[in-house]
Every structure is written in C-alpha cells, then in structure tokens.
Write a protein that holds these residues in place. Structure first.
Motif, PDB file in Angstrom:
ATOM      1  N   ARG A   1      75.266  47.169 -34.981  1.00 50.80           N
ATOM      2  CA  ARG A   1      76.453  46.300 -35.039  1.00 50.80           C
ATOM      3  C   ARG A   1      77.393  46.577 -33.870  1.00 50.80           C
ATOM      4  O   ARG A   1      78.384  45.869 -33.697  1.00 50.80           O
ATOM      5  CB  ARG A   1      77.194  46.515 -36.352  1.00 50.80           C
ATOM      6  CG  ARG A   1      76.412  46.108 -37.588  1.00 50.80           C
ATOM      7  CD  ARG A   1      77.327  46.008 -38.795  1.00 50.80           C
ATOM      8  NE  ARG A   1      78.024  47.267 -39.029  1.00 50.80           N
ATOM      9  CZ  ARG A   1      77.572  48.241 -39.809  1.00 50.80           C
ATOM     10  NH1 ARG A   1      76.408  48.101 -40.425  1.00 50.80           N
ATOM     11  NH2 ARG A   1      78.273  49.344 -39.983  1.00 50.80           N
ATOM     12  N   GLY A   2      77.072  47.606 -33.083  1.00 52.07           N
ATOM     13  CA  GLY A   2      77.938  47.951 -31.965  1.00 52.07           C
ATOM     14  C   GLY A   2      79.297  48.390 -32.458  1.00 52.07           C
ATOM     15  O   GLY A   2      79.411  49.214 -33.361  1.00 52.07           O
ATOM     16  N   ARG A   3      80.358  47.813 -31.890  1.00 50.44           N
ATOM     17  CA  ARG A   3      81.720  48.155 -32.305  1.00 50.44           C
ATOM     18  C   ARG A   3      82.199  47.224 -33.408  1.00 50.44           C
ATOM     19  O   ARG A   3      83.394  47.005 -33.589  1.00 50.44           O
ATOM     20  CB  ARG A   3      82.665  48.044 -31.102  1.00 50.44           C
ATOM     21  CG  ARG A   3      82.187  48.757 -29.864  1.00 50.44           C
ATOM     22  CD  ARG A   3      81.956  50.238 -30.062  1.00 50.44           C
ATOM     23  NE  ARG A   3      83.209  50.943 -30.259  1.00 50.44           N
ATOM     24  CZ  ARG A   3      83.307  52.254 -30.460  1.00 50.44           C
ATOM     25  NH1 ARG A   3      82.221  52.992 -30.510  1.00 50.44           N
ATOM     26  NH2 ARG A   3      84.490  52.814 -30.615  1.00 50.44           N
ATOM     27  N   GLY A   4      81.250  46.662 -34.145  1.00 52.74           N
ATOM     28  CA  GLY A   4      81.584  45.781 -35.253  1.00 52.74           C
ATOM     29  C   GLY A   4      81.736  44.336 -34.863  1.00 52.74           C
ATOM     30  O   GLY A   4      82.200  43.518 -35.670  1.00 52.74           O
ATOM     31  N   ASP A   5      81.347  43.976 -33.638  1.00 52.68           N
ATOM     32  CA  ASP A   5      81.541  42.605 -33.164  1.00 52.68           C
ATOM     33  C   ASP A   5      80.217  41.884 -32.895  1.00 52.68           C
ATOM     34  O   ASP A   5      80.215  40.794 -32.333  1.00 52.68           O
ATOM     35  CB  ASP A   5      82.382  42.606 -31.881  1.00 52.68           C
ATOM     36  CG  ASP A   5      81.835  43.579 -30.842  1.00 52.68           C
ATOM     37  OD1 ASP A   5      80.709  44.091 -31.030  1.00 52.68           O
ATOM     38  OD2 ASP A   5      82.536  43.843 -29.851  1.00 52.68           O
ATOM     39  N   GLU A   6      79.100  42.498 -33.271  1.00 51.34           N
ATOM     40  CA  GLU A   6      77.764  41.896 -33.177  1.00 51.34           C
ATOM     41  C   GLU A   6      77.353  41.552 -31.746  1.00 51.34           C
ATOM     42  O   GLU A   6      76.497  40.704 -31.533  1.00 51.34           O
ATOM     43  CB  GLU A   6      77.681  40.655 -34.069  1.00 51.34           C
ATOM     44  CG  GLU A   6      77.923  40.958 -35.545  1.00 51.34           C
ATOM     45  CD  GLU A   6      77.773  39.735 -36.428  1.00 51.34           C
ATOM     46  OE1 GLU A   6      77.748  38.619 -35.885  1.00 51.34           O
ATOM     47  OE2 GLU A   6      77.684  39.907 -37.659  1.00 51.34           O
ATOM     48  N   GLN A   7      77.939  42.215 -30.772  1.00 51.75           N
ATOM     49  CA  GLN A   7      77.573  41.956 -29.374  1.00 51.75           C
ATOM     50  C   GLN A   7      76.143  42.430 -29.081  1.00 51.75           C
ATOM     51  O   GLN A   7      75.412  41.796 -28.324  1.00 51.75           O
ATOM     52  CB  GLN A   7      78.560  42.645 -28.434  1.00 51.75           C
ATOM     53  CG  GLN A   7      79.982  42.109 -28.510  1.00 51.75           C
ATOM     54  CD  GLN A   7      80.066  40.654 -28.069  1.00 51.75           C
ATOM     55  OE1 GLN A   7      79.581  40.283 -27.013  1.00 51.75           O
ATOM     56  NE2 GLN A   7      80.681  39.825 -28.897  1.00 51.75           N
ATOM     57  N   ILE A   8      75.752  43.559 -29.695  1.00 53.39           N
ATOM     58  CA  ILE A   8      74.390  44.061 -29.505  1.00 53.39           C
ATOM     59  C   ILE A   8      73.378  43.082 -30.078  1.00 53.39           C
ATOM     60  O   ILE A   8      72.313  42.849 -29.492  1.00 53.39           O
ATOM     61  CB  ILE A   8      74.228  45.457 -30.143  1.00 53.39           C
ATOM     62  CG1 ILE A   8      75.052  46.484 -29.365  1.00 53.39           C
ATOM     63  CG2 ILE A   8      72.758  45.890 -30.163  1.00 53.39           C
ATOM     64  CD1 ILE A   8      74.996  47.877 -29.935  1.00 53.39           C
ATOM     65  N   LEU A   9      73.703  42.504 -31.223  1.00 51.49           N
ATOM     66  CA  LEU A   9      72.799  41.529 -31.822  1.00 51.49           C
ATOM     67  C   LEU A   9      72.644  40.304 -30.925  1.00 51.49           C
ATOM     68  O   LEU A   9      71.579  39.679 -30.896  1.00 51.49           O
ATOM     69  CB  LEU A   9      73.315  41.115 -33.206  1.00 51.49           C
ATOM     70  CG  LEU A   9      73.329  42.233 -34.263  1.00 51.49           C
ATOM     71  CD1 LEU A   9      73.889  41.700 -35.579  1.00 51.49           C
ATOM     72  CD2 LEU A   9      71.937  42.807 -34.466  1.00 51.49           C
ATOM     73  N   ALA A  10      73.693  39.960 -30.189  1.00 54.62           N
ATOM     74  CA  ALA A  10      73.608  38.829 -29.258  1.00 54.62           C
ATOM     75  C   ALA A  10      72.593  39.123 -28.157  1.00 54.62           C
ATOM     76  O   ALA A  10      71.792  38.263 -27.784  1.00 54.62           O
ATOM     77  CB  ALA A  10      74.979  38.545 -28.649  1.00 54.62           C
TER      78      ALA A  10
END
Length: 260
Positions: A109-118
């Motif tokens: 989830r990274g820092r909670g902003d779903e940037q890794i999922l992107a």
C-alpha cells in the motif's frame, strides 16, 4: 554513503557517481539485513518459489513446456513487487523500528495512497503485452515447423533456436525497460510520500545518470535469478531476499532530497 555529485530531479536529487563499489556495499548490506531477519526474506521468497513451481507444473500438465522459456523471461518482472516487503524490512531496520508482520505485509500500500499498486498495474499490463507478443513470435516460427508447440524437441531445431533468440531479445528489451522504471521507484514509494510518476522519473534518472553501473546491476540480477531458478527455484530462497534488501540500500545511496 552520501555524495556531492548529484543532479536535481523534481523535488529530489540523484547521484551521478555510482560505482561497482556501491553495488558491493549494497550486496553486503543486503546480506546483513537477510541474516538479521531471515523469516521475512524466506516468506516472500517462498511466494515467488511457489508461483514458479506452480507455473512449471501447469505447463507440464498441459504439455506446453515450450512456453516455459517465454514465461521464465517475463517472470522476473514480478520480482520487484515480491521485494516490496523486503524494502520495508530494510527501512525499519535502518531506522531502528520494530518489525511487525502487519506493516511489512501491508507495504504494497506504500504510504497508504496506493501509488505502488498503480506501478503494479503498469507492470501487469506490460506482462500481459509480453505474453501476447510471445504468442505472436511462437505462431510465426511454429508456422514454419511441422512440430507442435507442445514438442520440447522443437526448441532444439534451427527454427526453435531462432524463435528463442528473437523472443529472448524482445523479452530482454522489455525487462530492461521495466527494470529502469521500477528499480528505484518501488523502494522510493515505500520510503516517501510521493506520486508514482515522480518516483518513475527519479528511477529513470538514476539509470540514465549511472547507465553502466545500473546496467551491470540489471545483468547481475538477471543472472542471479536465472541461476537461482535452475534447482527447482530453490536458490531463490537466498538470492531473492539478498537482492531485494540490496536494492533498498542502492536506492538509499542513489537518491537524496532536493531543496528548491
């Protein structure tokens, strides 16, 4: 490990003077991280190993072993996401933070902003595109052969070898492109509250500014993963965690803050 030789990229700076000594230092630090907390490395490597064995079994049952080389070429694209949890382990160890399975498993989830999922969506689409391209390469070369794609002997023919060369070259180019995108961006997204576009731009800048060293790191990763997969993927239990932790330390050496 900080350096004065840096160039600004967005809100950050990237080192332009990485050397092979930095790669050795990253590997040593990665090995120390693995030894300090082997349970996490073995867990994440186990996921990768299980997926590899399952893939091989499915292809064997379906008598489609000719596809094994193609999927094996794209399989390393998944490795950086398996290593995300390892980046979090290294980050916590570096900062003296407690190790919690919940936080480490939730690192995607990274820092909670779903940037890794992107970034994951981009790589997933790329992997699907690679499978489509590989299928096209197979179809072109198989049309010139009387053997079926289920025939392993086909790979030993001139046509089969030519197919592997062409497919391997295309796969290597795609793997290199997505290595450049993810090698720094994923640990950066674990570490900092930034958007994935900035992280990708920074990753590309590190690779561009240190092309020889980063290409060497890519080759080392590719060779190590390939050799580790030979004994039924079992070598990955050591190689994958060490490389994952080492990539974190390479990121920390390569990227700093940029003050405007």
């Amino acid at each position: 490990m900080a350096s004065d030789k840096q160039t600004p990229v967005a809100r950050h700076s990237v080192a332009t003077d990485l050397t092979t000594a930095d790669l050795r230092a990253a590997l040593a630090a990665g090995w120390n991280d693995f030894k300090a907390h082997p349970e996490f490395g073995l867990f994440f490597a186990g996921i990768y190993v299980f997926a590899g064995i399952a893939l091989y079994y499915v292809l064997f049952v379906w008598s489609q072993l000719a596809w094994l080389s193609t999927l094996a070429a794209g399989f390393p694209l998944i490795a950086p996401f398996v290593a995300v949890g390892l980046y979090e382990v290294s980050r916590r160890r570096e900062n003296g933070m407690p190790m919690h399975w919940g936080a480490i498993l939730g690192a995607l989830r990274g820092r909670g902003d779903e940037q890794i999922l992107a970034v994951g969506v981009i790589v997933f689409v790329a992997f699907g595109f690679w499978v489509i391209v590989a299928h096209g390469v197979f179809a072109i070369f198989l049309s010139a052969s009387s053997m079926g794609s289920e025939s392993v002997e086909f790979l030993m023919t001139d046509t089969g070898i030519a197919m592997l060369v062409v497919g391997g070259a295309i796969g290597a180019l795609m793997a290199l492109a997505f290595y450049a995108i993810t090698v720094i961006s994923l640990p950066m997204l674990v570490d900092r509250e930034i958007d994935f576009i900035t992280a990708i731009i920074t990753s590309l800048a590190v690779v561009r500014s240190n092309s020889k060293v980063m290409l060497g790191w890519a080759c080392l990763i590719a060779i190590a993963l390939f050799v580790a997969m030979l004994p039924l993927f079992l070598g990955l239990f050591i190689v994958l965690p060490v490389l994952g932790h080492a990539t974190w330390h390479l990121y920390r050496r390569a990227v700093g803050e940029y003050q405007t």
